[in-house]
Enzyme design. Structure first.
Site, PDB file in Angstrom:
ATOM      1  N   GLU A 113       0.845  -1.416  -0.094  1.00 42.01           N
ATOM      2  CA  GLU A 113       0.133  -0.174   0.179  1.00 42.01           C
ATOM      3  C   GLU A 113       1.025   1.345  -0.091  1.00 42.01           C
ATOM      4  O   GLU A 113       2.270   1.197   0.058  1.00 42.01           O
ATOM      5  CB  GLU A 113      -0.932   0.038   1.191  1.00 42.01           C
ATOM      6  CG  GLU A 113      -2.124  -0.862   0.984  1.00 42.01           C
ATOM      7  CD  GLU A 113      -3.144  -1.284   2.213  1.00 42.01           C
ATOM      8  OE1 GLU A 113      -4.031  -1.536   2.032  1.00 42.01           O
ATOM      9  OE2 GLU A 113      -2.552  -0.917   3.331  1.00 42.01           O
ATOM     10  N   HIS A 230      -9.468   9.404   3.572  1.00 43.26           N
ATOM     11  CA  HIS A 230      -8.991   8.366   2.784  1.00 43.26           C
ATOM     12  C   HIS A 230      -9.430   8.931   1.246  1.00 43.26           C
ATOM     13  O   HIS A 230     -10.610   9.480   1.160  1.00 43.26           O
ATOM     14  CB  HIS A 230      -9.580   7.096   2.895  1.00 43.26           C
ATOM     15  CG  HIS A 230      -9.246   5.964   2.551  1.00 43.26           C
ATOM     16  ND1 HIS A 230      -9.166   5.799   0.970  1.00 43.26           N
ATOM     17  CD2 HIS A 230      -8.462   4.801   2.706  1.00 43.26           C
ATOM     18  CE1 HIS A 230      -8.515   4.591   0.880  1.00 43.26           C
ATOM     19  NE2 HIS A 230      -8.178   4.060   1.691  1.00 43.26           N
ATOM     20  N   ARG A 276      -1.749   9.334   1.820  1.00 47.52           N
ATOM     21  CA  ARG A 276      -3.215   9.597   1.562  1.00 47.52           C
ATOM     22  C   ARG A 276      -3.361  11.282   1.567  1.00 47.52           C
ATOM     23  O   ARG A 276      -4.481  11.607   0.752  1.00 47.52           O
ATOM     24  CB  ARG A 276      -3.919   8.976   2.827  1.00 47.52           C
ATOM     25  CG  ARG A 276      -4.152   7.631   2.461  1.00 47.52           C
ATOM     26  CD  ARG A 276      -4.725   6.926   3.484  1.00 47.52           C
ATOM     27  NE  ARG A 276      -4.560   5.496   3.389  1.00 47.52           N
ATOM     28  CZ  ARG A 276      -5.126   4.696   4.179  1.00 47.52           C
ATOM     29  NH1 ARG A 276      -5.653   4.964   5.122  1.00 47.52           N
ATOM     30  NH2 ARG A 276      -5.018   3.138   3.789  1.00 47.52           N
ATOM     31  N   HIS A 337     -11.387   9.319   7.578  1.00 43.88           N
ATOM     32  CA  HIS A 337     -10.986   7.963   7.779  1.00 43.88           C
ATOM     33  C   HIS A 337     -10.681   7.440   9.169  1.00 43.88           C
ATOM     34  O   HIS A 337     -11.079   6.550   9.635  1.00 43.88           O
ATOM     35  CB  HIS A 337     -10.380   7.343   6.493  1.00 43.88           C
ATOM     36  CG  HIS A 337     -10.166   6.162   6.606  1.00 43.88           C
ATOM     37  ND1 HIS A 337     -10.913   4.929   6.248  1.00 43.88           N
ATOM     38  CD2 HIS A 337      -8.637   5.271   6.721  1.00 43.88           C
ATOM     39  CE1 HIS A 337     -10.303   3.825   6.163  1.00 43.88           C
ATOM     40  NE2 HIS A 337      -8.824   4.225   6.376  1.00 43.88           N
ATOM     41  N   ARG A 372      -1.122   8.559   9.297  1.00 50.35           N
ATOM     42  CA  ARG A 372      -0.924   7.252   9.682  1.00 50.35           C
ATOM     43  C   ARG A 372      -0.576   6.505   8.391  1.00 50.35           C
ATOM     44  O   ARG A 372      -1.024   6.636   7.362  1.00 50.35           O
ATOM     45  CB  ARG A 372      -2.258   6.730  10.293  1.00 50.35           C
ATOM     46  CG  ARG A 372      -1.933   5.133  10.446  1.00 50.35           C
ATOM     47  CD  ARG A 372      -3.398   4.544  10.976  1.00 50.35           C
ATOM     48  NE  ARG A 372      -4.520   4.871  10.034  1.00 50.35           N
ATOM     49  CZ  ARG A 372      -5.109   4.005   9.201  1.00 50.35           C
ATOM     50  NH1 ARG A 372      -4.493   2.812   9.234  1.00 50.35           N
ATOM     51  NH2 ARG A 372      -5.971   4.125   8.370  1.00 50.35           N
TER      52      ARG A 372
HETATM   53  P1  FAD Z   1     -12.789  -0.139  16.579  1.00 43.93           P
HETATM   54  O1  FAD Z   1     -12.744  -1.118  16.164  1.00 43.93           O
HETATM   55  O2  FAD Z   1     -13.634   1.218  16.133  1.00 43.93           O
HETATM   56  O3  FAD Z   1     -13.737  -0.561  18.097  1.00 43.93           O
HETATM   57  C1  FAD Z   1     -14.359   0.500  18.808  1.00 43.93           C
HETATM   58  C2  FAD Z   1     -15.314  -0.233  19.778  1.00 43.93           C
HETATM   59  O4  FAD Z   1     -15.774   0.675  20.669  1.00 43.93           O
HETATM   60  C3  FAD Z   1     -16.480  -0.760  18.912  1.00 43.93           C
HETATM   61  O5  FAD Z   1     -17.003  -1.946  19.133  1.00 43.93           O
HETATM   62  C4  FAD Z   1     -17.532   0.448  19.400  1.00 43.93           C
HETATM   63  O6  FAD Z   1     -18.867  -0.124  19.075  1.00 43.93           O
HETATM   64  C5  FAD Z   1     -17.311   0.716  20.669  1.00 43.93           C
HETATM   65  N1  FAD Z   1     -17.668   1.867  21.167  1.00 43.93           N
HETATM   66  C6  FAD Z   1     -17.662   3.084  20.960  1.00 43.93           C
HETATM   67  N2  FAD Z   1     -18.223   3.943  21.527  1.00 43.93           N
HETATM   68  C7  FAD Z   1     -18.806   3.156  22.762  1.00 43.93           C
HETATM   69  C8  FAD Z   1     -19.386   3.642  23.843  1.00 43.93           C
HETATM   70  N3  FAD Z   1     -19.911   4.974  24.199  1.00 43.93           N
HETATM   71  N4  FAD Z   1     -19.883   2.578  24.636  1.00 43.93           N
HETATM   72  C9  FAD Z   1     -19.486   1.223  24.510  1.00 43.93           C
HETATM   73  N5  FAD Z   1     -18.994   1.023  23.400  1.00 43.93           N
HETATM   74  C10 FAD Z   1     -18.408   1.817  22.444  1.00 43.93           C
HETATM   75  N6  FAD Z   1      -6.750   0.019   9.477  1.00 43.93           N
HETATM   76  C11 FAD Z   1      -5.702  -0.828   9.276  1.00 43.93           C
HETATM   77  O7  FAD Z   1      -4.653  -0.980   9.791  1.00 43.93           O
HETATM   78  N7  FAD Z   1      -5.786  -1.636   7.974  1.00 43.93           N
HETATM   79  C12 FAD Z   1      -6.923  -1.511   7.085  1.00 43.93           C
HETATM   80  O8  FAD Z   1      -7.128  -2.279   6.147  1.00 43.93           O
HETATM   81  C13 FAD Z   1      -8.086  -0.712   7.774  1.00 43.93           C
HETATM   82  N8  FAD Z   1      -9.021  -0.400   6.843  1.00 43.93           N
HETATM   83  C14 FAD Z   1     -10.156   0.162   7.316  1.00 43.93           C
HETATM   84  C15 FAD Z   1     -11.254   0.307   6.418  1.00 43.93           C
HETATM   85  C16 FAD Z   1     -12.425   0.929   7.002  1.00 43.93           C
HETATM   86  C17 FAD Z   1     -13.724   1.011   6.163  1.00 43.93           C
HETATM   87  C18 FAD Z   1     -12.280   1.638   8.057  1.00 43.93           C
HETATM   88  C19 FAD Z   1     -13.303   2.604   8.749  1.00 43.93           C
HETATM   89  C20 FAD Z   1     -11.016   1.878   8.915  1.00 43.93           C
HETATM   90  C21 FAD Z   1      -9.938   1.002   8.301  1.00 43.93           C
HETATM   91  N9  FAD Z   1      -8.720   0.815   9.329  1.00 43.93           N
HETATM   92  C22 FAD Z   1      -7.866   0.076   8.504  1.00 43.93           C
HETATM   93  C23 FAD Z   1      -8.722   1.791  10.572  1.00 43.93           C
HETATM   94  C24 FAD Z   1      -8.909   0.402  11.550  1.00 43.93           C
HETATM   95  O9  FAD Z   1      -9.825  -0.451  11.104  1.00 43.93           O
HETATM   96  C25 FAD Z   1      -9.285   1.160  12.816  1.00 43.93           C
HETATM   97  O10 FAD Z   1      -8.544   2.258  13.062  1.00 43.93           O
HETATM   98  C26 FAD Z   1      -9.179   0.266  14.049  1.00 43.93           C
HETATM   99  O11 FAD Z   1      -9.849  -1.023  13.638  1.00 43.93           O
HETATM  100  C27 FAD Z   1      -9.504   0.771  15.268  1.00 43.93           C
HETATM  101  O12 FAD Z   1      -9.699  -0.302  16.256  1.00 43.93           O
HETATM  102  P2  FAD Z   1     -10.164  -0.177  17.657  1.00 43.93           P
HETATM  103  O13 FAD Z   1     -10.175  -1.202  18.414  1.00 43.93           O
HETATM  104  O14 FAD Z   1      -9.255   1.065  18.272  1.00 43.93           O
HETATM  105  O15 FAD Z   1     -11.520   0.514  17.426  1.00 43.93           O
HETATM  106  C1  SIN Z   2      -7.641   0.516   2.950  1.00 41.04           C
HETATM  107  O1  SIN Z   2      -7.807  -0.595   2.750  1.00 41.04           O
HETATM  108  O2  SIN Z   2      -7.440   1.458   2.132  1.00 41.04           O
HETATM  109  C2  SIN Z   2      -7.543   0.856   4.428  1.00 41.04           C
HETATM  110  C3  SIN Z   2      -6.196   0.736   5.032  1.00 41.04           C
HETATM  111  C4  SIN Z   2      -6.080   1.642   6.103  1.00 41.04           C
HETATM  112  O3  SIN Z   2      -6.886   2.372   6.474  1.00 41.04           O
HETATM  113  O4  SIN Z   2      -5.001   1.537   6.701  1.00 41.04           O
END
Ligand code: FAD
Ligand code: SIN
Length: 516
Positions: A113, A230, A276, A337, A372
């Protein structure tokens, strides 16, 4: 209702689930509260993959250099070192627990990427990496009897006693009950805040609640101005801003303007694989020049069977909106994003408040700096989720139980995000605190947000407004352009004055934290 346990984790994405598994090693009880269905999170929707040094032609130092380079001078190098050095261990553990990444002839497959110098991105089911990781982690967590996962539990506020976080207040939506849950430590893993913007790749749950709560409790917040847009979200009327993974450009996809011409070479020699922020601004500029409202992603020159196999979810989703990626150019435009800023933590997830730890997108470990590197956030959630659990176990705080005033006569409606507030704020943020910023636009946003904040708001809406205000304030404060933050009135990077983090803490003016 008043309850107690040993540890509370808020959020069931990659960071929360990994933290819960770590905390369970103490044999104490761990309660995971999560806002929606257990699997609903940014993690679930992650497509491209997870960056990790596991291939023969890669090196930890190369991953370090690429991450620092993308971070545009604001990464904390020691935190990045933790990420890249410990990443392989935690990914291997994930594989041993049952997560299945794509392989060919028994060997892990790595894609590339933007801004990665090597093929180092592991992926699963082509473009459903996050879903597979959540599946694997959940299956493992469910084998551990000390872990209880409570879905549909919206955490509203942190309970403080003498500067220590001693519990949380949450609404159990199913029983419509307001609950007070006390514990030795709380790990916030509530993810990001893309939904603060009108156009975002993030799901509905990503409203920045954890940042709002932590700020109100007095935690140090850091670098909130750095929002990553993004470049390629689907832009079709009636469709969500579904992500078209960067991996599509990594595998050879082009961006073309409405005149059917490739344009990225005018903006950066890395073309479609420039960082990005550069690609997003190039798209905005191209849209302006061509008087259109979108550009297109073109993968039609790649083999159709390959595209269907490599990007099955993207293929089917686009088809639902009448675009066949094997034949059609796909209309795209940038969308909010990922937020690089968040709750300031040390490299073990400790925040400035005793008893409160943060991991994943809600936290600011210093790993991402001003921008990032693609696919580093899943890895961050995993590594720092595990480390936050280690720290909470090591700190071994006593449980303090206090009895705050009961709130009576409330219905769950009193705790839903106000639709009107959400609509108004997300439009303000998109319009005035978006990809291209200026002092005038930011001042407009700050004053409009202040007016909205004057209204009587429930805690969920208050958290939302608070996060928007933090982003706008920090964007106004930083008078330079760097990474995800671009000011057209200060278009250059200014290392002399701004090679620093911005710190926002309740009732104090914004301040600079210089980097070592
Ligand atoms: P999250 O996975 O967002 O989890 C947060 C949790 O907290 C959820 O369960 C939510 O319901 C809960 N929550 C929120 N508020 C509350 C509340 N008030 N009370 C109780 N629960 C709550 N990153 C990569 O490294 N590679 C990728 O390929 C990639 N692709 C992506 C594609 C998309 C479409 C998106 C949106 C993001 C992508 N990212 C990617 C970024 C990555 O997915 C996130 O940064 C990462 O998953 C965040 O993980 P987390 O555990 O911190 O939060
Ligand atoms: C993507 O698949 O383009 C998202 C990857 C990322 O946000 O790290």
């Amino acid at each position: 209702m008043h309850k107690e346990t040993d540890f509370v984790v808020i959020g069931s994405g990659i960071a929360g689930l990994r933290a819960a598994i770590g905390l369970s090693q103490s044999k104490g009880q761990v309660v995971v509260l999560t806002k929606d269905r257990v699997s609903e999170s940014n993690t679930e929707y992650a497509q491209g993959g997870v960056a990790v040094v596991l291939s023969d032609d890669d090196q930890v130092d190369l991953h370090l250099t690429d991450t620092l380079e993308a971070g545009a001078g604001l990464c904390d190098e020691s935190a990045v070192r933790v990420l890249v050095e410990e990443g392989p261990k935690y990914i291997t553990e994930l594989i041993n627990w049952g997560t299945s990444f794509d392989t060919q002839e028994g060997k892990l497959l790595f894609t590339k990427e933007a801004a990665h110098s090597r093929h180092r991105i592991l992926h699963a089911h082509g473009d459903s990496t996050g879903r597979e990781i959540v599946r694997g982690l959940l299956a493992h967590a469910r084998t551990i009897p000390q872990i209880t996962i409570t879905p549909h539990a919206i955490t509203l506020d942190l309970i403080l006693e003498a500067n220590q976080v001693v519990g949380v207040k949450y609404l159990d939506i199913e029983s419509n009950e307001l609950c007070y849950l006390y514990a030795r430590s709380i790990v916030l893993a509530t993810g990001g805040a893309g939904q603060i913007y009108a156009h975002t790749t993030n799901p509905e749950v990503a409203t920045g609640d954890g940042m709002g709560m932590a700020y109100r409790a007095g935690a140090r917040m850091c670098d909130m101005e750095f929002m990553q847009f993004h470049p390629t979200a689907l832009n079709v009327v009636g469709a969500p801003n579904f992500l078209l993974s960067e991996a599509m450009r990594g595998e050879g996809g082009y961006l073309i303007n409405s005149d059917g011409k490739r344009f990225m070479d005018k903006y950066d020699k890395r073309e479609e694989l420039a960082p990005r922020d550069i690609v997003s601004r190039a798209i905005v500029s191209e849209i302006r020049h061509t008087h259109s409202n979108q550009v297109y992603l073109d993968v039609t020159h790649l083999k159709s069977t390959y595209l269907r196999e490599r990007f099955p979810k993207i293929f089917l989703t686009c088809l639902k909106y009448n675009y066949d990626i094997t034949k059609d150019f796909i209309p795209v435009s940038p969308a909010a994003h990922y937020i690089m800023g968040g709750i300031r933590t040390d490299s073990f997830g400790r925040t400035s408040l005793a008893g409160l730890y943060a991991a994943g997108e809600v936290a600011s470990t210093g790993v991402h700096g001003a921008n990032r590197l693609a696919s580093n956030s899943l890895l961050e959630g995993l590594v720092f989720g595990a480390r936050a659990a280690e720290a909470a176990l090591e700190d071994n705080l006593d449980k303090i139980k206090i009895k705050p005033e009961e709130t009576v006569g409330l219905t769950s409606d009193s705790y839903q995000l106000d639709k009107n507030i959400r609509l108004q704020i997300s439009e303000i943020m998109w319009r005035y605190v978006g990809i291209i910023r200026s002092a005038n636009r930011l001042k407009t946003a700050i004053s409009q947000l202040a007016e909205l904040a004057e209204q009587p708001l429930n805690l969920v809406s208050r958290n939302y407004v608070e996060v928007a205000q933090m982003i706008a304030r920090a964007a106004h404060y930083r008078e330079e352009s760097r990474g995800g933050h671009y000011r057209e009135d200060y278009p250059a990077r200014n290392d002399e004055e701004w090679r620093c983090h911005t710190i926002d803490q309740l009732r104090k003016d914004l301040s600079k934290e210089l980097l070592n």
